[in-house]
Design an enzyme around this catalytic site. Structure first.
Site, PDB file in Angstrom:
ATOM      1  N   LEU A 158      -2.298  -2.164   0.385  1.00 51.23           N
ATOM      2  CA  LEU A 158      -1.234  -2.161   1.848  1.00 51.23           C
ATOM      3  C   LEU A 158      -0.074  -0.687   0.474  1.00 51.23           C
ATOM      4  O   LEU A 158       0.029  -1.094  -0.513  1.00 51.23           O
ATOM      5  CB  LEU A 158      -0.309  -2.693   1.822  1.00 51.23           C
ATOM      6  CG  LEU A 158      -1.193  -3.827   3.052  1.00 51.23           C
ATOM      7  CD1 LEU A 158       0.095  -4.514   3.733  1.00 51.23           C
ATOM      8  CD2 LEU A 158      -1.438  -2.841   4.341  1.00 51.23           C
ATOM      9  N   ASP A 159       0.373   0.162   0.941  1.00 50.36           N
ATOM     10  CA  ASP A 159       1.493   1.063   0.866  1.00 50.36           C
ATOM     11  C   ASP A 159       2.631  -0.314   0.114  1.00 50.36           C
ATOM     12  O   ASP A 159       2.848  -1.108   0.802  1.00 50.36           O
ATOM     13  CB  ASP A 159       1.787   2.039   1.134  1.00 50.36           C
ATOM     14  CG  ASP A 159       0.656   3.037   0.914  1.00 50.36           C
ATOM     15  OD1 ASP A 159      -0.096   3.211   0.662  1.00 50.36           O
ATOM     16  OD2 ASP A 159       1.347   4.225   2.449  1.00 50.36           O
ATOM     17  N   ARG A 160       2.980   0.678  -0.972  1.00 48.88           N
ATOM     18  CA  ARG A 160       4.568   0.035  -1.260  1.00 48.88           C
ATOM     19  C   ARG A 160       5.052  -0.249  -0.552  1.00 48.88           C
ATOM     20  O   ARG A 160       5.978  -1.609  -0.738  1.00 48.88           O
ATOM     21  CB  ARG A 160       4.776  -0.081  -2.805  1.00 48.88           C
ATOM     22  CG  ARG A 160       6.309  -0.442  -3.234  1.00 48.88           C
ATOM     23  CD  ARG A 160       6.681   0.839  -4.461  1.00 48.88           C
ATOM     24  NE  ARG A 160       7.406  -0.329  -5.065  1.00 48.88           N
ATOM     25  CZ  ARG A 160       8.002   0.294  -6.284  1.00 48.88           C
ATOM     26  NH1 ARG A 160       7.729   0.937  -6.959  1.00 48.88           N
ATOM     27  NH2 ARG A 160       9.172  -1.236  -6.731  1.00 48.88           N
TER      28      ARG A 160
END
Length: 292
Positions: free
Chosen positions: A113-115
């Site tokens: 997942l993106d940060r």
């Protein structure tokens, strides 16, 4: 090559530095009896002692567990915490979990997942489960991921699919940027309107393919960037949204569904974090006449 980052191992295979019988081979080549394998010399960096996450991160992760059994762990990843260390980050979710669960020696990320994205993140405890889930991810329709995103403007009900190829670029700074381009990889995302607010729409996004920043760029391509997106959104919009308490990307991995090793279908849901729920409450408090 113990101690060598996995990305480095993938890179030497991808670039053809691993030879079989003096020839380049694909990563999916199956070794046969009497094959001669050449592996290039690789410098193994001396490993430093792992950095211990601070107490607040530990407390967040301990409260974030959504599902756990002997083979896998699903957490509600907090926004702002990367899934793994690197690029100047001392640690990420996976490094922190390995320190929190020292008895689980084979914890591995199943996906990323993106940060700035919160929500369902799956970690395998065994290699068998990791392979099983990776096989399902490759088949695409076997794993169903649903995201909730608040986008700018009025998303049309008729816009149910964005089909636009995505090309990934890495800037000199090392930052990854993705754009719609004819030379990009085939990418498709299905959308469904969940709720409407004045000049904002809450949508459900189902990524049919799994490209970097896919939902974010497809929302932008559809003319409705995700609220709070500092990479692909508009500065003016982001400033306006801060008035409603939104200080980060409004993208949440709401659920994930897949087959377990015993053939049972498992669905795990992550509740919307308090900060995003408060943003929706603030928007609901605006003039109801602005809603459709």
């Amino acid at each position: 090559l113990k101690g060598v980052p996995r990305t480095r191992v993938y890179r030497i295979v991808r670039k053809g530095e691993v030879r079989v019988n003096k020839k380049r081979i694909r990563a999916d080549y199956r070794l046969e009896l009497n094959d001669v394998v050449r592996i290039p010399p690789v410098r193994v960096a001396q490993q430093e002692a792992p950095v211990r996450p601070n107490d607040s991160v530990i407390a967040q992760l301990e409260k974030s567990v959504l599902y756990e059994d002997d083979l896998l762990l699903v957490i509600n990843k907090p926004s702002g915490l990367a899934v793994h260390g690197g690029s100047g980050l001392a640690y990420g979710v996976i490094e922190a979990l390995r320190q929190l669960r020292p008895k689980n020696r084979t914890l591995e990320l199943v996906h990323r997942l993106d940060r700035d994205t919160s929500g369902c993140l799956v970690i395998a405890k065994r290699r068998s489960m990791l392979r099983h889930l990776h096989n399902q991810l490759q088949q695409k329709e076997k794993v169903e991921k649903l995201y909730h995103a608040l986008v700018v403007g009025k998303w049309p009900v008729r816009k149910q699919l964005v089909n636009a190829p995505l090309l990934k670029n890495v800037l000199q700074s090392g930052e990854r940027m993705v754009r719609v381009h004819v030379d990009g990889k085939k990418s498709r995302t299905a959308f469904r309107v969940l709720d409407r607010f004045p000049n904002m729409t809450l949508v459900e996004a189902y990524p049919i393919t799994g490209r970097t920043h896919q939902i974010r760029v497809h929302c932008l391509h559809g003319g409705h960037p995700i609220a709070g997106d500092e990479k692909y959104g508009m500065d003016g919009d982001n400033q306006t949204q801060k008035q409603f308490g939104l200080n980060r990307l409004f993208l949440h991995a709401a659920s994930i569904e897949f087959d377990t090793l015993d053939g049972q279908r498992l669905k795990v849901e992550a509740p919307l974090p308090d900060d995003l729920a408060e943003v929706l409450s603030a928007l609901q408090g605006l003039d109801a006449g602005s809603k459709d």
